[in-house]
Design a protein around this motif. Structure first.
Motif, mmCIF file in Angstrom:
data_model
loop_
_atom_site.group_PDB
_atom_site.id
_atom_site.type_symbol
_atom_site.label_atom_id
_atom_site.label_comp_id
_atom_site.label_asym_id
_atom_site.label_seq_id
_atom_site.Cartn_x
_atom_site.Cartn_y
_atom_site.Cartn_z
ATOM 1 N N THR A 42 0.779 -1.321 -0.028
ATOM 2 C CA THR A 42 0.028 0.007 -0.031
ATOM 3 C C THR A 42 0.867 1.248 0.100
ATOM 4 O OG1 THR A 42 -0.322 -0.406 2.197
ATOM 5 C CG2 THR A 42 -1.988 -0.899 0.969
ATOM 6 N N CYS A 44 2.088 3.545 2.149
ATOM 7 C CA CYS A 44 1.357 4.630 2.599
ATOM 8 C C CYS A 44 2.068 5.870 3.093
ATOM 9 C CB CYS A 44 0.196 4.377 4.081
ATOM 10 S SG CYS A 44 1.517 4.097 5.352
ATOM 11 N N LYS A 85 -0.111 8.177 4.778
ATOM 12 C CA LYS A 85 -1.601 8.187 4.587
ATOM 13 C C LYS A 85 -2.514 7.311 5.589
ATOM 14 C CE LYS A 85 -2.215 9.621 -0.129
ATOM 15 N NZ LYS A 85 -2.298 9.171 -1.286
ATOM 16 N N LYS A 86 -3.500 8.059 6.189
ATOM 17 C CA LYS A 86 -4.251 7.251 7.157
ATOM 18 C C LYS A 86 -5.345 6.250 6.231
ATOM 19 C CE LYS A 86 -4.609 11.425 10.103
ATOM 20 N NZ LYS A 86 -5.600 12.190 10.795
ATOM 21 N N VAL A 88 -5.024 3.613 5.087
ATOM 22 C CA VAL A 88 -4.556 2.512 3.718
ATOM 23 C C VAL A 88 -4.187 1.391 4.294
ATOM 24 C CG1 VAL A 88 -3.170 2.720 1.733
ATOM 25 C CG2 VAL A 88 -4.266 4.886 2.658
ATOM 26 N N SER A 89 -2.747 1.319 4.978
ATOM 27 C CA SER A 89 -2.117 0.111 5.578
ATOM 28 C C SER A 89 -3.035 -0.428 6.520
ATOM 29 C CB SER A 89 -0.869 0.661 6.048
ATOM 30 O OG SER A 89 -0.277 -0.400 6.460
ATOM 31 N N ASP A 102 -4.764 0.665 12.028
ATOM 32 C CA ASP A 102 -4.066 1.364 11.132
ATOM 33 C C ASP A 102 -2.493 0.867 11.119
ATOM 34 O OD1 ASP A 102 -2.740 2.917 9.034
ATOM 35 O OD2 ASP A 102 -4.371 4.479 9.335
ATOM 36 N N ASN A 146 -6.087 13.710 6.226
ATOM 37 C CA ASN A 146 -5.812 12.290 5.861
ATOM 38 C C ASN A 146 -4.763 11.902 5.757
ATOM 39 O OD1 ASN A 146 -5.390 13.705 3.311
ATOM 40 N ND2 ASN A 146 -5.882 11.889 2.289
#
Ligand SMILES: Cc1cc2nc3c(=O)[nH]c(=O)nc-3n(C[C@H](O)[C@H](O)[C@H](O)COP(=O)(O)O)c2cc1C
Length: 183
Positions: A42, A44, A85-86, A88-89, A102, A146
């Motif tokens: 991902t 992030c 980035k929040k 996502v992972s 997260d 975000n």
């Protein structure tokens, strides 16, 4: 440089020479970050490369005066701000896939280790800085909702060679088959 040599030889650098870091050297460090592992690939992480002395000074105000890395934020020619980035992972179809929620701290942590080791292999110093006012740093840098700032590191040529703080013995953290004390 041998990998084990890099892992053992890297030290947190808190004093820097003012010498600039060549752009191609900075790119090599960023290229290494690009190849870090991440949850379901991902990736992030997002990186803000701060060179503007005014922004570096502003960022330094986010660190408590007691933080031993404070002066390095001003001395080093570059300050790297590692963001994540929040949501996502660690997520699948918008839902957290594990109880850990997260995984951005984990993935950005791996990216930071890649960054620090690569920097060291290229003769550069780093020190992971986590103790600061994250909200203040986000405001200074204009980071959107975000995304969150996770950690900072100065990047430059170290002025001194640090000594290695003592490490735990393997017997203190490597357990076999089960956690000690459990049947
Ligand atoms: C997540 C994290 C946060 C850290 N925060 C700071 C910090 O705010 N200030 C600082 O001077 N060092 C900080 N450090 C550096 C540690 O103090 C250092 O890595 C540790 O003492 C081991 O020393 P070494 O890096 O030379 O092996 C941090 C390291 C990590 C991994």
């Amino acid at each position: 440089m041998d990998l084990i040599e890099a892992i053992k030889g890297r030290r947190s650098a808190r004093k820097y020479k003012p010498d600039p870091v060549p752009e191609e050297t900075l790119q090599k460090v960023m290229e290494a970050v690009r190849w870090s592992p991440s949850w379901a690939n991902t990736q992030c992480w997002e990186v803000i490369v701060v060179k503007d002395p005014k922004i570096k000074s502003e960022l330094a105000t986010a660190l408590p005066k007691t933080n031993p890395a404070l002066s390095s934020m001003l001395d080093a020619p570059i300050v790297i701000v590692l963001c994540g980035k929040k949501g996502v992972s660690g997520f699948k179809k918008g839902e957290a896939a594990t109880v850990k929620g997260d995984w951005l701290m984990f993935d950005t942590g791996m990216a930071m280790q890649t960054l620090c080791l690569t920097a060291y292999s290229l003769g550069l110093g780093t020190v992971v800085v986590g103790m600061f006012d994250h909200k203040k740093a986000e405001e200074i840098l204009g980071v959107p909702q975000n995304v969150e700032v996770v950690a900072i590191t100065p990047l430059g040529y170290p002025a001194t060679e640090g000594t290695a703080p003592k490490r735990k013995e393997l017997s203190e953290f490597v357990f076999h088959d089960k956690y000690p004390g459990k049947e």
